[in-house]
Design a protein around this motif. Structure first.
Motif, mmCIF file in Angstrom:
data_model
loop_
_atom_site.group_PDB
_atom_site.id
_atom_site.type_symbol
_atom_site.label_atom_id
_atom_site.label_comp_id
_atom_site.label_asym_id
_atom_site.label_seq_id
_atom_site.Cartn_x
_atom_site.Cartn_y
_atom_site.Cartn_z
ATOM 1 N N THR A 382 0.851 -1.212 0.000
ATOM 2 C CA THR A 382 0.000 0.000 0.000
ATOM 3 C C THR A 382 0.874 1.246 0.000
ATOM 4 N N ALA A 383 0.288 2.325 -0.507
ATOM 5 C CA ALA A 383 0.926 3.648 -0.467
ATOM 6 C C ALA A 383 -0.164 4.671 -0.179
ATOM 7 N N GLN A 384 0.215 5.729 0.522
ATOM 8 C CA GLN A 384 -0.752 6.765 0.901
ATOM 9 C C GLN A 384 -0.304 8.131 0.388
ATOM 10 N N THR A 385 -1.287 8.977 0.201
ATOM 11 C CA THR A 385 -1.024 10.385 -0.168
ATOM 12 C C THR A 385 -2.151 11.250 0.385
ATOM 13 N N GLY A 386 -1.861 12.517 0.589
ATOM 14 C CA GLY A 386 -2.894 13.465 1.022
ATOM 15 C C GLY A 386 -3.503 14.172 -0.177
ATOM 16 N N TRP A 387 -4.705 14.685 0.014
ATOM 17 C CA TRP A 387 -5.415 15.353 -1.106
ATOM 18 C C TRP A 387 -6.319 16.437 -0.521
ATOM 19 N N SER A 388 -6.225 17.625 -1.094
ATOM 20 C CA SER A 388 -7.085 18.743 -0.669
ATOM 21 C C SER A 388 -7.828 19.292 -1.879
ATOM 22 N N PRO A 389 -8.935 18.612 -2.292
ATOM 23 C CA PRO A 389 -9.683 19.084 -3.468
ATOM 24 C C PRO A 389 -10.469 20.347 -3.132
ATOM 25 N N PRO A 390 -10.902 21.089 -4.159
ATOM 26 C CA PRO A 390 -11.759 22.247 -3.904
ATOM 27 C C PRO A 390 -13.129 21.783 -3.394
ATOM 28 N N PRO A 391 -13.903 22.711 -2.783
ATOM 29 C CA PRO A 391 -15.228 22.333 -2.266
ATOM 30 C C PRO A 391 -16.110 21.731 -3.360
ATOM 31 N N GLY A 392 -16.932 20.769 -2.957
ATOM 32 C CA GLY A 392 -17.857 20.140 -3.886
ATOM 33 C C GLY A 392 -17.604 18.630 -3.972
ATOM 34 N N THR A 393 -18.088 18.035 -5.042
ATOM 35 C CA THR A 393 -17.903 16.598 -5.273
ATOM 36 C C THR A 393 -16.629 16.385 -6.081
ATOM 37 N N ALA A 394 -15.786 15.444 -5.685
ATOM 38 C CA ALA A 394 -14.531 15.167 -6.367
ATOM 39 C C ALA A 394 -14.318 13.654 -6.415
ATOM 40 N N GLY A 395 -13.423 13.239 -7.301
ATOM 41 C CA GLY A 395 -13.162 11.811 -7.438
ATOM 42 C C GLY A 395 -11.724 11.554 -7.831
ATOM 43 N N LEU A 396 -11.233 10.349 -7.562
ATOM 44 C CA LEU A 396 -9.877 9.983 -7.959
ATOM 45 C C LEU A 396 -9.792 8.477 -8.162
ATOM 46 N N ARG A 397 -8.700 8.069 -8.872
ATOM 47 C CA ARG A 397 -8.415 6.665 -9.108
ATOM 48 C C ARG A 397 -6.912 6.550 -9.307
ATOM 49 N N VAL A 398 -6.396 5.336 -9.400
ATOM 50 C CA VAL A 398 -4.984 5.094 -9.675
ATOM 51 C C VAL A 398 -4.872 4.368 -11.005
ATOM 52 N N GLU A 399 -3.934 4.821 -11.837
ATOM 53 C CA GLU A 399 -3.694 4.176 -13.130
ATOM 54 C C GLU A 399 -2.307 3.540 -13.101
ATOM 55 N N ILE A 400 -2.253 2.213 -13.327
ATOM 56 C CA ILE A 400 -0.977 1.490 -13.408
ATOM 57 C C ILE A 400 -0.400 1.738 -14.790
ATOM 58 N N LEU A 401 0.880 2.188 -14.833
ATOM 59 C CA LEU A 401 1.534 2.491 -16.109
ATOM 60 C C LEU A 401 2.449 1.366 -16.573
#
Length: 418
Positions: A382-401
């Motif tokens: 596992t790996a972790q990271t922080g994220w501070s999106p702008p207000p509202g609904t947001a989404g993310l995913r990880v793409e293996i390269l």
């Protein structure tokens, strides 16, 4: 010849008249409005009060040992014999004088007391009294400053108070006010005035009306050949003029539409929301957003193409080292604390052997630089990271390269920071 002589004379007369008319007015000497003694007649050993008022002078003095005085004031004197006092007011244009006589009655057979030569004390002199600024808006304040010489008492009216010979005080008048400073001692008093102009408070600008000004939809990917059903990622960006809550719904080419959604704004600006739409038929499809409140507005119609393949294409030979699984989680899923929000994002990657994996975070507000994860054997890390999106609904995913391509699940979060 006579006509020429007449014209020359006429021109000379006109030139003289113009020069006289353009000559600036001469400066005038000071004006002594009053100079008197009250009472004008006293008995030996008694006192009388000299009072005066002068305008237009740069210097005012009284003889008989009194000396320099203010433009307006009073002085108590006790002459031993009948005495004539002379007041002299002067400026750059000259000087003006006035006299007043104090008659001292001495009973017969008595010796008159010696004449007064030097008064025991001079009336106060107001060096300056001013306001800064001289104009304020209703509810504002200004500072009164002053300097007085030879005073035992300094008062400022209306209803400001009693102060020392020099200083400052802050006032907040409800309307335009003329302030009067009065300096007093045993010899008399002097006064000065200053005015503060109070302006009406300007009307505040009207609050901006809450409206949706734009809604833009995009779909990722725009074209793909894949096993069906295939889920497309749909993103809407809504822009408003002020704080408020927007209600909207997704509308699709198959005639369906989503339940009513909400998006809350704390001020003017834009926010983004993400949803997924699985499609199972080959063809061109579209999706759009209809804003329901505070005003009705329809976004662009975002089209995308899907080609369903019955059998997935034959994959290339499986390399010795492969990523076999990738998943993403985010905590918390909803944030309601102070801005900026902070979300903790965790990715778990599983491989079939040792090697190095290259991947990146794909977020609704941007893509991270490429990251690496080194495996010494098959298994998960596992790996972790922080994220501070702008207000509202947001989404993310990880793409293996590498070593092979793979996309994780999409995690959607709600940021209601304030």
């Amino acid at each position: 010849m006579k006509k020429l002589t007449y014209l020359v004379c006429l021109l000379a007369i006109l030139s003289t008249a113009i020069l006289l008319a353009c000559k600036p007015p001469a400066a005038t000497a000071p004006t002594i409005h009053t100079f008197e003694a009250n009472p004008p007649t006293i008995a030996a050993g008694e006192s009388t009060t000299l009072s005066w008022e002068v305008s237009g002078a740069t210097a005012v003095s009284i003889d008989q040992g009194i000396g320099a005085v203010a433009l307006k004031g009073t002085r108590v004197v006790t002459p031993g014999t009948t005495t004539t006092y002379t007041l002299t007011a002067s400026n750059a244009a000259g000087s003006t004088t006035a006299t007043t006589q104090v008659v001292v009655s001495i009973p017969s057979g008595t010796t008159p007391p010696p004449s007064e030569t030097t008064p025991p004390i001079s009336p106060p002199v107001v060096n300056y009294f001013r306001a800064s600024p001289t104009s304020i808006t209703l509810g504002g304040s200004a500072t009164l400053t002053w300097s007085v010489t030879n005073a035992t008492s300094v008062t400022i009216e209306p209803a400001v108070g009693t102060f020392g010979p020099s200083g400052s005080t802050v006032v907040s008048p409800a309307g335009s006010t003329t302030y009067v400073l009065t300096a007093t001692n045993s010899a008399g008093s002097s006064s000065a005035k200053t005015e503060i102009n109070v302006l009406a408070t300007p009307e505040p600008p009207p609050a901006p009306q809450f409206r949706v000004t734009n809604a833009t939809v995009s779909v990722t990917p725009s074209t793909i050949a894949a096993s069906c059903p295939y889920t497309f990622t749909c993103t809407v960006t809504i822009t408003v003029t002020a704080a408020g809550t927007v209600t909207y719904r997704w509308e699709r080419s198959d005639g369906g539409y989503s339940p009513t959604q909400t998006m809350t704004f704390t001020g003017a600006g834009s926010q983004t929301a993400i949803t997924g739409w699985p499609r199972e038929t080959t063809g061109t499809h579209w999706v759009r957003v209809r804003v329901l409140t505070p005003n009705e507005l329809v976004s662009n119609q975002a089209s995308f193409n899907l080609t369903c393949v019955a059998t997935p294409p034959t994959p290339p030979p499986t390399p010795a080292f492969q990523v076999t699984g990738v998943s993403v989680s985010v905590s918390p899923s909803i944030y309601t604390g102070l801005c900026p929000a902070h979300f903790s994002c965790t990715v778990t990657i599983t491989t079939n052997g040792p090697g190095t994996v290259t991947y990146c975070w794909v977020r609704s507000d941007g893509t991270s630089p490429n990251q690496t994860m080194v495996f010494t054997s098959a298994g998960s890390q596992t790996a972790q990271t922080g994220w501070s999106p702008p207000p509202g609904t947001a989404g993310l995913r990880v793409e293996i390269l590498s070593p092979n391509s793979m996309i994780s699940n999409i995690q959607v979060v709600q940021n209601y920071c304030h």
